[in-house]
Design a protein around this motif. Structure first.
Motif, PDB file in Angstrom:
ATOM      1  N   SER A 136     -12.598  -6.527  -0.239  1.00 25.22           N
ATOM      2  CA  SER A 136     -13.638  -5.333  -0.687  1.00 25.22           C
ATOM      3  C   SER A 136     -13.132  -4.792  -1.855  1.00 25.22           C
ATOM      4  O   SER A 136     -12.058  -4.169  -1.861  1.00 25.22           O
ATOM      5  CB  SER A 136     -13.535  -4.604   0.588  1.00 25.22           C
ATOM      6  N   TRP A 137     -13.980  -5.114  -2.931  1.00 26.79           N
ATOM      7  CA  TRP A 137     -13.525  -4.650  -4.333  1.00 26.79           C
ATOM      8  C   TRP A 137     -14.410  -3.548  -4.879  1.00 26.79           C
ATOM      9  O   TRP A 137     -15.376  -3.583  -4.731  1.00 26.79           O
ATOM     10  CB  TRP A 137     -13.573  -5.658  -5.191  1.00 26.79           C
ATOM     11  N   ASP A 138     -13.885  -2.450  -5.416  1.00 22.25           N
ATOM     12  CA  ASP A 138     -14.473  -1.448  -6.100  1.00 22.25           C
ATOM     13  C   ASP A 138     -14.894  -1.853  -7.332  1.00 22.25           C
ATOM     14  O   ASP A 138     -15.871  -1.232  -7.908  1.00 22.25           O
ATOM     15  CB  ASP A 138     -13.805   0.148  -6.022  1.00 22.25           C
ATOM     16  N   TRP A 139     -14.101  -2.832  -7.912  1.00 24.54           N
ATOM     17  CA  TRP A 139     -14.313  -2.966  -9.240  1.00 24.54           C
ATOM     18  C   TRP A 139     -13.629  -4.618  -9.596  1.00 24.54           C
ATOM     19  O   TRP A 139     -12.396  -4.840  -9.264  1.00 24.54           O
ATOM     20  CB  TRP A 139     -13.436  -2.234 -10.206  1.00 24.54           C
ATOM     21  N   ILE A 140     -14.482  -5.431  -9.998  1.00 29.27           N
ATOM     22  CA  ILE A 140     -14.053  -6.654 -10.361  1.00 29.27           C
ATOM     23  C   ILE A 140     -13.973  -7.099 -11.921  1.00 29.27           C
ATOM     24  O   ILE A 140     -15.153  -6.830 -12.488  1.00 29.27           O
ATOM     25  CB  ILE A 140     -14.958  -7.916  -9.624  1.00 29.27           C
ATOM     26  N   CYS A 141     -12.917  -7.221 -12.587  1.00 27.59           N
ATOM     27  CA  CYS A 141     -12.905  -7.587 -14.009  1.00 27.59           C
ATOM     28  C   CYS A 141     -12.399  -9.185 -14.197  1.00 27.59           C
ATOM     29  O   CYS A 141     -11.698  -9.736 -13.373  1.00 27.59           O
ATOM     30  CB  CYS A 141     -11.579  -6.878 -14.461  1.00 27.59           C
ATOM     31  N   GLY A 157       1.266   8.120  -6.130  1.00 26.87           N
ATOM     32  CA  GLY A 157       0.278   9.277  -6.465  1.00 26.87           C
ATOM     33  C   GLY A 157      -1.000   8.691  -7.194  1.00 26.87           C
ATOM     34  O   GLY A 157      -1.783   9.722  -7.559  1.00 26.87           O
ATOM     35  N   GLY A 158      -1.222   7.350  -7.501  1.00 25.45           N
ATOM     36  CA  GLY A 158      -2.236   6.970  -8.336  1.00 25.45           C
ATOM     37  C   GLY A 158      -3.420   6.815  -7.495  1.00 25.45           C
ATOM     38  O   GLY A 158      -3.274   6.981  -6.286  1.00 25.45           O
ATOM     39  N   ARG A 159      -4.635   6.790  -7.912  1.00 26.99           N
ATOM     40  CA  ARG A 159      -5.671   6.588  -7.290  1.00 26.99           C
ATOM     41  C   ARG A 159      -6.349   5.190  -7.413  1.00 26.99           C
ATOM     42  O   ARG A 159      -7.384   5.109  -6.608  1.00 26.99           O
ATOM     43  CB  ARG A 159      -6.844   7.758  -7.814  1.00 26.99           C
ATOM     44  N   ILE A 160      -6.042   4.287  -8.264  1.00 27.57           N
ATOM     45  CA  ILE A 160      -6.384   3.366  -8.528  1.00 27.57           C
ATOM     46  C   ILE A 160      -5.453   1.986  -8.027  1.00 27.57           C
ATOM     47  O   ILE A 160      -4.276   2.092  -8.997  1.00 27.57           O
ATOM     48  CB  ILE A 160      -7.183   3.033  -9.994  1.00 27.57           C
ATOM     49  N   ALA A 161      -5.658   1.020  -7.567  1.00 26.00           N
ATOM     50  CA  ALA A 161      -4.698  -0.086  -7.373  1.00 26.00           C
ATOM     51  C   ALA A 161      -5.380  -1.165  -8.012  1.00 26.00           C
ATOM     52  O   ALA A 161      -6.358  -1.563  -7.751  1.00 26.00           O
ATOM     53  CB  ALA A 161      -4.569  -0.230  -5.744  1.00 26.00           C
ATOM     54  N   VAL A 162      -4.831  -1.555  -9.110  1.00 25.97           N
ATOM     55  CA  VAL A 162      -5.182  -3.048  -9.825  1.00 25.97           C
ATOM     56  C   VAL A 162      -4.449  -4.303  -9.343  1.00 25.97           C
ATOM     57  O   VAL A 162      -3.369  -4.450  -9.389  1.00 25.97           O
ATOM     58  CB  VAL A 162      -5.122  -2.922 -11.121  1.00 25.97           C
ATOM     59  N   THR A 175       0.973  -1.334  -0.088  1.00 23.18           N
ATOM     60  CA  THR A 175       0.028  -0.233  -0.012  1.00 23.18           C
ATOM     61  C   THR A 175       0.842   1.456   0.013  1.00 23.18           C
ATOM     62  O   THR A 175       0.703   2.059  -0.657  1.00 23.18           O
ATOM     63  CB  THR A 175      -0.872  -0.062   1.219  1.00 23.18           C
ATOM     64  N   ALA A 176       2.039   1.341   0.561  1.00 27.69           N
ATOM     65  CA  ALA A 176       2.887   2.425   0.863  1.00 27.69           C
ATOM     66  C   ALA A 176       3.447   2.798  -0.543  1.00 27.69           C
ATOM     67  O   ALA A 176       3.319   3.939  -0.870  1.00 27.69           O
ATOM     68  CB  ALA A 176       3.976   2.276   1.864  1.00 27.69           C
ATOM     69  N   SER A 182      -6.130  -2.397   3.600  1.00 31.61           N
ATOM     70  CA  SER A 182      -5.249  -1.549   3.598  1.00 31.61           C
ATOM     71  C   SER A 182      -5.264  -0.298   2.555  1.00 31.61           C
ATOM     72  O   SER A 182      -5.040   0.707   2.759  1.00 31.61           O
ATOM     73  CB  SER A 182      -3.930  -2.362   3.574  1.00 31.61           C
ATOM     74  N   LEU A 183      -5.554  -0.976   1.273  1.00 31.32           N
ATOM     75  CA  LEU A 183      -5.301   0.127   0.013  1.00 31.32           C
ATOM     76  C   LEU A 183      -6.548   0.956   0.263  1.00 31.32           C
ATOM     77  O   LEU A 183      -6.581   2.323  -0.030  1.00 31.32           O
ATOM     78  CB  LEU A 183      -5.587  -0.701  -1.069  1.00 31.32           C
ATOM     79  N   GLN A 184      -7.788   0.769   0.432  1.00 33.34           N
ATOM     80  CA  GLN A 184      -8.909   1.463   0.746  1.00 33.34           C
ATOM     81  C   GLN A 184      -8.860   2.382   1.975  1.00 33.34           C
ATOM     82  O   GLN A 184      -9.251   3.595   1.738  1.00 33.34           O
ATOM     83  CB  GLN A 184     -10.306   0.552   0.924  1.00 33.34           C
ATOM     84  N   ASN A 185      -8.278   2.040   2.954  1.00 33.14           N
ATOM     85  CA  ASN A 185      -8.046   2.789   4.065  1.00 33.14           C
ATOM     86  C   ASN A 185      -6.972   3.947   3.609  1.00 33.14           C
ATOM     87  O   ASN A 185      -7.166   5.162   4.261  1.00 33.14           O
ATOM     88  CB  ASN A 185      -7.154   2.120   5.258  1.00 33.14           C
TER      89      ASN A 185
END
Ligand code: SF4
Length: 220
Positions: free
Chosen positions: A130-135, A87-92, A80-81, A109-112
């Protein structure tokens, strides 16, 4: 000689498997780039490629990811760090096959930290976290777990052979009605398959074309 080498690898895999947990996962690579495929194509995204995959696609372009024991273990807070520092907003989160692992602490951790969590998976095991987007990108080499059908936000089918269109429709019938549908040529077959995909999408407009545009941009 050869069998003792294989034996050493197997022993290493067992050792590594014992150390993998929701807190500590094998990381093949992580990098900040442009998402090249599917619904979020063109968005800046931090990719976290976990090591380990037991699906075995013959055309896999990341075969080095398969052996989890070949990749160092990282704490999820460290991942996460590194993502935050980009500086990105999305973690894939991708792989390999990330759903082999308990991803609950990684996504927390990523969402926090304020990042969106996206996953790319063949869905062969139930998806944790917990996912904001599932491909969801099913593969012919291992049957997906049925729980993924209701969860997928995006269905991405890799077209390797002309018979794959009928296979794609089987999955389109199973995912929820709001799921976005993409057909993407397998990279080595693109010249052959892309014209077929274009014709198919024109005749079946519920589908969209997905191209691996990062490969045209010469970025990872
Ligand atoms: S699921 Fe992905 S990483 Fe695993 S073999 Fe298939 S293409 Fe490669």
């Amino acid at each position: 000689m050869k069998s003792s080498h294989v034996g050493r690898i197997m022993n290493r895999m067992v050792e590594v498997k014992d150390k993998i947990s929701a807190e500590v996962l094998p990381l093949m690579e992580d990098f900040y780039t442009i998402q090249g495929e599917g619904f979020y194509q063109g968005y800046a995204a931090y990719f976290i490629r976990l090591g380990g995959c037991d699906v075995g696609c013959v055309w896999c372009d990341v075969k080095d990811s398969w052996d989890a024991s070949a990749h160092p273990l990282f704490h999820v807070e460290t991942m996460t760090a590194r993502a935050v520092a980009s500086g990105g907003r999305i973690a894939v989160v991708t792989g390999g096959e990330p759903v082999m692992y308990d991803l609950s602490l990684l996504t927390k951790s990523l969402q926090n930290a304020g990042l969106r969590t996206h996953i790319e998976t063949s869905g062969v095991y139930p998806i944790s976290g917990s996912w904001d987007w599932i491909c969801f990108s099913p593969k012919k080499f291992k049957t997906p777990h049925p729980s993924v059908f209701d969860q997928a936000d995006e269905l991405k089918i890799i077209i390797y052979h002309k018979t794959d269109f009928a296979w794609a429709e089987e999955f389109a019938a199973k995912v929820k009605s709001t799921c976005h549908l993409f057909l993407q040529p397998e990279w080595s077959k693109e010249k052959e398959m892309l014209p077929l995909i274009i014709d198919y999408v024109k005749s079946n407009p519920k589908w969209q074309v997905s191209l691996q545009v990062h490969k045209y941009m010469n970025i990872p």
